[in-house]
Design an enzyme around this catalytic site. Structure first.
Site, mmCIF file in Angstrom:
data_model
loop_
_atom_site.group_PDB
_atom_site.id
_atom_site.type_symbol
_atom_site.label_atom_id
_atom_site.label_comp_id
_atom_site.label_asym_id
_atom_site.label_seq_id
_atom_site.Cartn_x
_atom_site.Cartn_y
_atom_site.Cartn_z
ATOM 1 N N CYS A 50 41.666 35.731 31.646
ATOM 2 C CA CYS A 50 41.996 36.980 31.819
ATOM 3 C C CYS A 50 43.604 37.227 32.366
ATOM 4 O O CYS A 50 44.354 38.088 32.347
ATOM 5 C CB CYS A 50 41.396 37.905 32.851
ATOM 6 S SG CYS A 50 41.126 37.066 34.555
ATOM 7 N N THR A 195 35.926 45.020 45.584
ATOM 8 C CA THR A 195 35.894 44.083 46.728
ATOM 9 C C THR A 195 34.604 43.781 47.241
ATOM 10 O O THR A 195 34.299 42.662 47.356
ATOM 11 C CB THR A 195 36.663 44.722 47.973
ATOM 12 O OG1 THR A 195 38.029 44.870 47.357
ATOM 13 C CG2 THR A 195 36.579 43.716 49.054
ATOM 14 N N ILE A 196 33.641 44.689 47.150
ATOM 15 C CA ILE A 196 32.111 44.534 47.305
ATOM 16 C C ILE A 196 31.385 43.679 46.498
ATOM 17 O O ILE A 196 30.629 42.820 46.789
ATOM 18 C CB ILE A 196 31.281 45.847 47.610
ATOM 19 C CG1 ILE A 196 32.060 46.740 48.946
ATOM 20 C CG2 ILE A 196 29.971 45.649 47.808
ATOM 21 C CD1 ILE A 196 31.809 45.870 50.299
#
Length: 434
Positions: A50, A195-196
């Site tokens: 990526c 983020t979670i």
């Protein structure tokens, strides 16, 4: 053969262009063979992630001129990207600088997150795919195992990857300071954003088997929970889930706190004051500041984590300087190996040439003996012919070196042939009078 690297990464191009030059796994075998033919390469490996697309190529000396332009042109043609879109966004290296770059990439020193470990596996996978596609030969079969060996030494001999430098990982890392065995803990994640998701991945990798994802919409919570074998609930169910939660990590876009002091106090009573680690990554805060005043609650905010991450980044940068020394040594060792191989091939060629000369002269001598010629004369002539043949080319080369003023080559000839040249005695008649 010359090693060259051509690439586009997160430092040289935006994500839109990086997406356009990326190779899908199902394209790779075809792309490797296509590059060999169209760019006139001897060997090629393609790394596509990526954050970067890099081409590693071995180019024969006769095809070296213009090889960088051909490789860039091939990359553009393969992805239907105009030259003008690529010419200001790529970088290239050759020879030992190319080798150093490949080792730096494999070691995580050139990553967006300094020292990240995933790139090592991605590079090994890229090489394996190239092997299966028959786009590597003897050169890369020597280079890449050496690259992996040096990169592994960097990972083991430095702390380049030991300190977490992402907020999500830092949040999870804190749990090791509170709980001795994470496999026995239960985690409650509030929110379902990136983020979670990272926190869920890190928790899972650290052995946490019981994870609950609480979100405003159940659909997104279920989607995230599915990847980690977790349970999905709505935000309204948090008070009930809090009773069983040992680790709470929250990151939502809510403008008002989701967890208040009262709800946490009630949960602690049911838990019989077993401790809870709470990490509030949200801005504005998801967890009321007063919650941190409660006994058995370890509350950390985004500011606390940022300080940890910044300190860890500084530590990694310090370790990166140590890693650079290991990489320089690795490059030097490989160049020494190449020089050794060059000597071996030169000696082999010299022996073959000498044996060929010997066989020709020996065949002549045997024919003379078969005709009944005098054996002593035949052997004497054989020795004379061999001496003349062996001395012919070195004599021409040394005369030319002397005429060109290359005394260094003449000196090397003395060492090469083990010669000790005695100076002529000084003529007494030509001595100067003191």
């Amino acid at each position: 053969m010359v090693l060259i690297v051509l690439g586009i990464n997160h430092k040289s191009a935006n994500v839109a262009l990086r997406e356009r030059v990326a190779f899908a796994p199902e394209q790779m075998a075809e792309a490797l063979q296509d590059a060999l033919t169209d760019a006139l390469l001897a060997e090629v490996v393609i790394l596509s992630t990526c954050n970067r697309t890099e081409l590693y190529a071995m180019v024969a000396d006769e095809h070296l001129q213009g090889s960088e332009q051909r490789l860039l042109a091939w990359l553009g043609a393969y992805h239907h990207i105009p030259w003008s879109d690529l010419e200001t966004c790529y970088y290239s290296y050759s020879d030992q600088n190319a080798l150093r770059h490949i080792i730096q990439v494999t070691s995580g020193l050139d990553s967006m997150v300094l020292g990240e470990p995933q790139i090592f596996g991605q590079m090994k996978s890229a090489f394996a795919v190239a092997q299966e596609a028959n786009s590597v030969g003897s050169e890369f079969s020597r280079i890449f195992p050496h690259v992996f060996s040096v990169a592994k030494k960097v990972r083991t001999d430095t702390a380049i990857g030991k300190n977490p430098v992402s907020v999500a990982y830092a949040a999870v890392n804190l749990s090791h300071h509170i709980f001795s065995d994470l496999t026995e803990t239960r985690a409650l994640l509030i929110g379902a954003g990136e983020t979670i998701e990272l926190a869920a991945r890190h928790l899972s990798e650290n052995g946490v088997k019981s994870i609950v994802v609480a979100n405003r919409t159940l659909g997104r919570a279920r989607e995230l929970a599915h990847h980690f074998g977790a349970e999905a609930v709505l935000l309204s169910e948090i008070p009930e889930q809090l009773i069983q939660a040992d680790i709470v990590i929250s990151s939502t876009a809510s403008q008002l706190p989701i967890l208040g002091k009262g709800a946490v106090e009630r949960a602690l009573k049911h838990r019989k004051h077993r401790p809870i680690l709470m990490v509030d990554i949200a801005v504005p805060r998801d967890i009321e500041q007063q919650v941190g005043e409660l006994s058995d609650i370890y509350l950390y905010t985004i500011d606390d984590l940022t300080e940890i991450v910044d300190e860890n980044k500084r530590n990694r940068e310090s370790e990166a300087r140590k890693a650079d020394k290991l990489i320089d040594k690795g490059v030097d060792n490989y160049l020494q190996q190449l020089r050794s191989l060059d000597v071996v091939s030169t000696l082999k060629a010299y022996r073959q040439k000498s044996e060929q000369t010997r066989d020709i002269e020996l065949e002549k001598a045997l024919k003379q003996l078969a005709k009944g010629e005098n054996a002593e004369q035949v052997l004497t002539q054989l020795a004379r012919n061999l001496t003349n043949k062996f001395m012919h080319l070195p004599s021409i080369a040394m005369k030319k070196a002397s005429a060109d003023g290359r005394e260094d080559r003449v000196g090397w000839a003395h060492q090469l042939f083990g010669l000790q040249i005695d100076k002529e005695p000084e003529d007494e008649n030509n001595k100067e009078t003191p």
